[in-house]
Design a protein around this motif. Structure first.
Motif, PDB file in Angstrom:
ATOM      1  N   THR A 103       2.183 -19.208  12.434  1.00  0.00           N
ATOM      2  CA  THR A 103       2.284 -19.510  11.040  1.00  0.00           C
ATOM      3  C   THR A 103       3.607 -19.375  10.264  1.00  0.00           C
ATOM      4  O   THR A 103       3.385 -19.248   9.143  1.00  0.00           O
ATOM      5  CB  THR A 103       1.140 -18.197  10.409  1.00  0.00           C
ATOM      6  OG1 THR A 103       1.714 -16.849  10.715  1.00  0.00           O
ATOM      7  CG2 THR A 103      -0.079 -18.159  11.234  1.00  0.00           C
ATOM      8  N   LYS A 177      -5.086 -14.926   6.461  1.00  0.00           N
ATOM      9  CA  LYS A 177      -4.587 -16.295   6.294  1.00  0.00           C
ATOM     10  C   LYS A 177      -5.564 -17.148   5.631  1.00  0.00           C
ATOM     11  O   LYS A 177      -5.363 -18.129   5.083  1.00  0.00           O
ATOM     12  CB  LYS A 177      -4.048 -16.775   7.414  1.00  0.00           C
ATOM     13  CG  LYS A 177      -2.621 -16.222   8.029  1.00  0.00           C
ATOM     14  CD  LYS A 177      -1.587 -16.388   6.872  1.00  0.00           C
ATOM     15  CE  LYS A 177      -0.209 -16.212   7.563  1.00  0.00           C
ATOM     16  NZ  LYS A 177       0.990 -16.359   6.528  1.00  0.00           N
ATOM     17  N   TRP A 181      -5.405 -21.785   7.015  1.00  0.00           N
ATOM     18  CA  TRP A 181      -4.608 -21.772   8.411  1.00  0.00           C
ATOM     19  C   TRP A 181      -5.928 -21.846   9.338  1.00  0.00           C
ATOM     20  O   TRP A 181      -5.208 -22.180  10.387  1.00  0.00           O
ATOM     21  CB  TRP A 181      -3.827 -20.494   8.416  1.00  0.00           C
ATOM     22  CG  TRP A 181      -2.845 -20.424   7.769  1.00  0.00           C
ATOM     23  CD1 TRP A 181      -2.532 -20.037   6.388  1.00  0.00           C
ATOM     24  CD2 TRP A 181      -1.472 -20.977   8.030  1.00  0.00           C
ATOM     25  NE1 TRP A 181      -1.270 -20.153   5.920  1.00  0.00           N
ATOM     26  CE2 TRP A 181      -0.510 -20.786   7.043  1.00  0.00           C
ATOM     27  CE3 TRP A 181      -1.041 -21.596   9.384  1.00  0.00           C
ATOM     28  CZ2 TRP A 181       0.808 -21.174   7.028  1.00  0.00           C
ATOM     29  CZ3 TRP A 181       0.428 -22.105   9.371  1.00  0.00           C
ATOM     30  CH2 TRP A 181       1.262 -21.956   8.489  1.00  0.00           C
ATOM     31  N   THR A 289       2.145 -26.899  10.878  1.00  0.00           N
ATOM     32  CA  THR A 289       2.333 -25.382  10.457  1.00  0.00           C
ATOM     33  C   THR A 289       3.349 -25.592   9.208  1.00  0.00           C
ATOM     34  O   THR A 289       3.142 -24.887   8.400  1.00  0.00           O
ATOM     35  CB  THR A 289       3.260 -24.537  11.731  1.00  0.00           C
ATOM     36  OG1 THR A 289       2.112 -24.192  12.559  1.00  0.00           O
ATOM     37  CG2 THR A 289       3.812 -23.511  10.883  1.00  0.00           C
TER      38      THR A 289
END
Length: 305
Positions: A103, A177, A181, A289
């Motif tokens: 992340t 997240k 994500w 990402t």
């Protein structure tokens, strides 16, 4: 691929959560092309139980697992996965990674560079790029010219009272997240697979953890993605479509994750055998990402203003 000298490539699993139990371990055990040798986990008791279920060894030390394997599969939170995957690559193991690969942009790039330096193959398990029905749909649409726009809607209710008892709702990293994500990588993997690399991204915040993305692609097409884990249950669902000179095409439903993960294992074996990178390799994972981090930064600024 047989770095360890075994006749059949030896593969290990890192992770013991619900995803590992339901998908990774059963698929590895059932795959005829690999020898599933062992499990490592952050919770030793869970690792021991999963290893016993599949009659494989339990490892207390991840590096010992790397030493015994030609490849390793990961079912770990992204920022736990990334540093362990770097160590695995340095030990010469090919990598079957979960999404997102990390992340942080720095973590994702460091992992991609480590895999490149070690010359190991990598595949990131973007489920819909490996499930038979959806992978075929992406390939078919990617072969067609003239797409004008695309749309992905990934709306779930993971963070609503109706999700009580769902094991994924208790995931700390998902709680932190959100949908951006967790399901954002799926949306981006499908849209880029059809429309090409993303060249520009704009993000806007919706209710709860909802994120709306507007994307521009190398093909000239634009697309949108709506992502949420706080949608009302009646509004939950997944839909992807593209529109253009060929009309409108909607992505079909797909089967279970077990077969898709089996296809990802096949893809890793092929990449390791031929040396030809898979389209969903760690470099692609790192690019996803980068896009998500860009979106997250924009959403943060919008929510603070």
């Amino acid at each position: 691929m047989n770095r360890t000298g075994s006749t059949t490539p030896r593969i290990g699993l890192l992770g013991t959560g619900p995803w590992a139990v339901a998908t990774h371990a059963p698929a590895l055990a059932a795959h005829p092309g690999v020898d599933f040798v062992g499990v490592w986990g952050r919770r030793p008791e869970a690792a021991a139980a999963l290893a016993e279920e599949h009659t494989v060894a339990v490892y207390e030390d991840a590096d010992a697992l790397f030493a015994d394997c030609d490849a390793v599969a990961f079912a770990l939170p992204p920022d736990v996965q990334a540093p362990l995957a770097i160590r695995a690559a340095q030990a010469g193991c090919h990598l079957l990674l979960d999404k997102p690969v990390a992340t942080s942009v720095a973590g994702a790039r460091e992992l991609a560079e480590a895999a490149e330096r070690a010359r190991v193959a990598s595949v990131v398990f973007f489920t819909l790029r490996f499930a038979k029905e959806t992978a075929a749909w992406v390939a078919q649409q990617a072969s067609v010219d003239g797409w004008f726009t695309g749309r992905a809607q990934w709306y779930g209710s993971l963070f609503t009272p109706d999700a009580e008892g769902n094991p994924y709702a208790a995931s700390p990293w998902r709680g932190e997240k959100g949908a951006l994500w967790d399901v954002g990588p799926h949306a981006l993997a499908v849209l880029t697979g059809v429309l090409g690399e993303v060249t520009a991204l704009t993000a806007a915040a919706g209710p709860g953890d909802t994120a709306h993305l507007i994307l521009r692609h190398t093909s000239g097409a634009s697309s949108t993605a709506g992502l949420s884990f706080t949608a009302p249950p009646a509004a939950a669902g997944v839909e992807v479509s593209v529109l253009g000179e060929a009309g409108a095409q909607t992505m079909p439903g797909w089967g279970g994750a077990l077969d898709a993960f089996g296809a990802a294992i096949d893809a890793l074996l092929e990449a390791a055998r031929t040396g030809v990178p898979h389209p969903c390799d760690v470099r692609f994972g790192a690019r996803i990402t980068e896009l998500l981090a860009d979106a997250e930064a924009q959403l943060g600024r919008a929510r603070r203003s």
